[in-house]
Design a protein around this motif. Sequence first.
Motif, PDB file in Angstrom:
ATOM      1  N   UNK A 108     -13.822  11.914   1.069  1.00  0.00           N
ATOM      2  CA  UNK A 108     -14.722  13.010   0.678  1.00  0.00           C
ATOM      3  C   UNK A 108     -14.013  13.985  -0.261  1.00  0.00           C
ATOM      4  N   UNK A 109     -12.767  14.284   0.043  1.00  0.00           N
ATOM      5  CA  UNK A 109     -12.007  15.257  -0.750  1.00  0.00           C
ATOM      6  C   UNK A 109     -11.772  14.775  -2.180  1.00  0.00           C
ATOM      7  N   UNK A 110     -11.494  13.482  -2.341  1.00  0.00           N
ATOM      8  CA  UNK A 110     -11.162  12.973  -3.673  1.00  0.00           C
ATOM      9  C   UNK A 110     -12.269  12.113  -4.277  1.00  0.00           C
ATOM     10  N   UNK A 111     -13.427  12.082  -3.610  1.00  0.00           N
ATOM     11  CA  UNK A 111     -14.621  11.393  -4.125  1.00  0.00           C
ATOM     12  C   UNK A 111     -14.397   9.898  -4.354  1.00  0.00           C
ATOM     13  N   UNK A 112     -13.832   9.251  -3.347  1.00  0.00           N
ATOM     14  CA  UNK A 112     -13.653   7.801  -3.385  1.00  0.00           C
ATOM     15  C   UNK A 112     -14.204   7.191  -2.108  1.00  0.00           C
ATOM     16  N   UNK A 113     -14.602   5.934  -2.197  1.00  0.00           N
ATOM     17  CA  UNK A 113     -15.138   5.240  -1.025  1.00  0.00           C
ATOM     18  C   UNK A 113     -14.028   4.987  -0.009  1.00  0.00           C
ATOM     19  N   UNK A 114     -14.442   4.800   1.235  1.00  0.00           N
ATOM     20  CA  UNK A 114     -13.467   4.544   2.311  1.00  0.00           C
ATOM     21  C   UNK A 114     -12.638   3.304   2.023  1.00  0.00           C
ATOM     22  N   UNK A 115     -13.275   2.251   1.500  1.00  0.00           N
ATOM     23  CA  UNK A 115     -12.516   1.026   1.232  1.00  0.00           C
ATOM     24  C   UNK A 115     -11.461   1.241   0.149  1.00  0.00           C
ATOM     25  N   UNK A 116     -11.767   2.047  -0.834  1.00  0.00           N
ATOM     26  CA  UNK A 116     -10.779   2.356  -1.880  1.00  0.00           C
ATOM     27  C   UNK A 116      -9.646   3.192  -1.303  1.00  0.00           C
ATOM     28  N   UNK A 117      -9.992   4.162  -0.460  1.00  0.00           N
ATOM     29  CA  UNK A 117      -8.984   5.026   0.158  1.00  0.00           C
ATOM     30  C   UNK A 117      -8.039   4.209   1.028  1.00  0.00           C
ATOM     31  N   UNK A 118      -8.561   3.234   1.760  1.00  0.00           N
ATOM     32  CA  UNK A 118      -7.713   2.378   2.607  1.00  0.00           C
ATOM     33  C   UNK A 118      -6.627   1.713   1.768  1.00  0.00           C
ATOM     34  N   UNK A 119      -7.009   1.162   0.613  1.00  0.00           N
ATOM     35  CA  UNK A 119      -6.028   0.516  -0.260  1.00  0.00           C
ATOM     36  C   UNK A 119      -4.989   1.479  -0.780  1.00  0.00           C
ATOM     37  N   UNK A 120      -5.423   2.669  -1.148  1.00  0.00           N
ATOM     38  CA  UNK A 120      -4.493   3.686  -1.646  1.00  0.00           C
ATOM     39  C   UNK A 120      -3.518   4.091  -0.539  1.00  0.00           C
ATOM     40  N   UNK A 121      -4.039   4.329   0.651  1.00  0.00           N
ATOM     41  CA  UNK A 121      -3.174   4.735   1.776  1.00  0.00           C
ATOM     42  C   UNK A 121      -2.219   3.602   2.147  1.00  0.00           C
ATOM     43  N   UNK A 122      -2.677   2.362   2.097  1.00  0.00           N
ATOM     44  CA  UNK A 122      -1.789   1.218   2.350  1.00  0.00           C
ATOM     45  C   UNK A 122      -0.572   1.275   1.422  1.00  0.00           C
ATOM     46  N   UNK A 123      -0.825   1.516   0.130  1.00  0.00           N
ATOM     47  CA  UNK A 123       0.279   1.547  -0.837  1.00  0.00           C
ATOM     48  C   UNK A 123       1.177   2.777  -0.632  1.00  0.00           C
ATOM     49  N   UNK A 124       0.579   3.913  -0.318  1.00  0.00           N
ATOM     50  CA  UNK A 124       1.391   5.108  -0.049  1.00  0.00           C
ATOM     51  C   UNK A 124       2.241   4.916   1.205  1.00  0.00           C
ATOM     52  N   UNK A 125       1.686   4.226   2.201  1.00  0.00           N
ATOM     53  CA  UNK A 125       2.427   3.971   3.436  1.00  0.00           C
ATOM     54  C   UNK A 125       3.577   2.990   3.186  1.00  0.00           C
ATOM     55  N   UNK A 126       3.347   1.983   2.351  1.00  0.00           N
ATOM     56  CA  UNK A 126       4.414   1.026   2.004  1.00  0.00           C
ATOM     57  C   UNK A 126       5.598   1.737   1.351  1.00  0.00           C
ATOM     58  N   UNK A 127       5.310   2.794   0.622  1.00  0.00           N
ATOM     59  CA  UNK A 127       6.361   3.553  -0.070  1.00  0.00           C
ATOM     60  C   UNK A 127       6.934   4.672   0.805  1.00  0.00           C
ATOM     61  N   UNK A 128       6.470   4.747   2.052  1.00  0.00           N
ATOM     62  CA  UNK A 128       6.942   5.739   3.030  1.00  0.00           C
ATOM     63  C   UNK A 128       6.624   7.167   2.626  1.00  0.00           C
ATOM     64  N   UNK A 129       5.482   7.368   1.918  1.00  0.00           N
ATOM     65  CA  UNK A 129       5.059   8.702   1.522  1.00  0.00           C
ATOM     66  C   UNK A 129       4.035   9.275   2.490  1.00  0.00           C
ATOM     67  N   UNK A 130       3.392   8.397   3.270  1.00  0.00           N
ATOM     68  CA  UNK A 130       2.448   8.841   4.308  1.00  0.00           C
ATOM     69  C   UNK A 130       2.639   7.971   5.545  1.00  0.00           C
ATOM     70  N   UNK A 131       2.163   8.475   6.681  1.00  0.00           N
ATOM     71  CA  UNK A 131       2.136   7.692   7.916  1.00  0.00           C
ATOM     72  C   UNK A 131       0.748   7.836   8.535  1.00  0.00           C
ATOM     73  N   UNK A 132       0.354   6.794   9.258  1.00  0.00           N
ATOM     74  CA  UNK A 132      -0.900   6.833  10.017  1.00  0.00           C
ATOM     75  C   UNK A 132      -0.542   6.972  11.489  1.00  0.00           C
ATOM     76  N   UNK A 133      -1.273   7.831  12.167  1.00  0.00           N
ATOM     77  CA  UNK A 133      -1.040   8.033  13.599  1.00  0.00           C
ATOM     78  C   UNK A 133      -2.386   8.095  14.309  1.00  0.00           C
ATOM     79  N   UNK A 134      -2.467   7.406  15.437  1.00  0.00           N
ATOM     80  CA  UNK A 134      -3.687   7.442  16.244  1.00  0.00           C
ATOM     81  C   UNK A 134      -3.773   8.764  16.985  1.00  0.00           C
ATOM     82  N   UNK A 135      -4.986   9.265  17.099  1.00  0.00           N
ATOM     83  CA  UNK A 135      -5.250  10.477  17.865  1.00  0.00           C
ATOM     84  C   UNK A 135      -4.960  10.171  19.331  1.00  0.00           C
TER      85      UNK A 135
END
Length: 170
Positions: free
Chosen positions: A78-105
């Motif tokens: 919503x913040x960057x105006x991209x679909x969820x499927x596109x965001x998943x791919x972007x986050x996958x690549x950012x996570x591979x580079x150790x720039x973000x992490x995913x954590x379960x609530x």
Amino acid sequence: METELNMSLADGEPESAAANRAGVGESIRILQSVRRIAQCVEHHSKRLKTSHNITSPQLVALMAIARLGPCTLKSIGREIHLSSSTVVGIIDRLEEKHWVVRERDTRDRRNVFVSVTEAGKQLVDHAPSALPQGFASALGGLSEPDQQTLVVVLEQFASLLEAKAPVVTV
């Protein structure tokens, strides 16, 4: 007897046809401008990938996550105006580079939050511009009101592009 069909002074054709032709000309100019913008953005993204190992969409997403704090994929989209499927791919690549992490609530395991890592924060703090360099400097040359007007017009343009055509029922 006066006809009800108004004629264009220029070439003797109905005004509506002249207006339609002008509209087509404007449509072509708009499409050409959109294409030029898309090419510039894509070219800059490729330069960022080469020089900083990050694309423009990845950089925009990383900056949004840093600004929002821990957030869901949906809120990033919503913040960057991209679909969820596109965001998943972007986050996958950012996570591979150790720039973000995913954590379960911990309260609701269905929710996954994305956070910026220390390395990601360093990148954001020293990030190159997400905009092409020439554009960024040209934009800085505009007065503050002109910059604000440009932003408003671009937001309106984006909304027009996203507008759905009305459904015609017969």
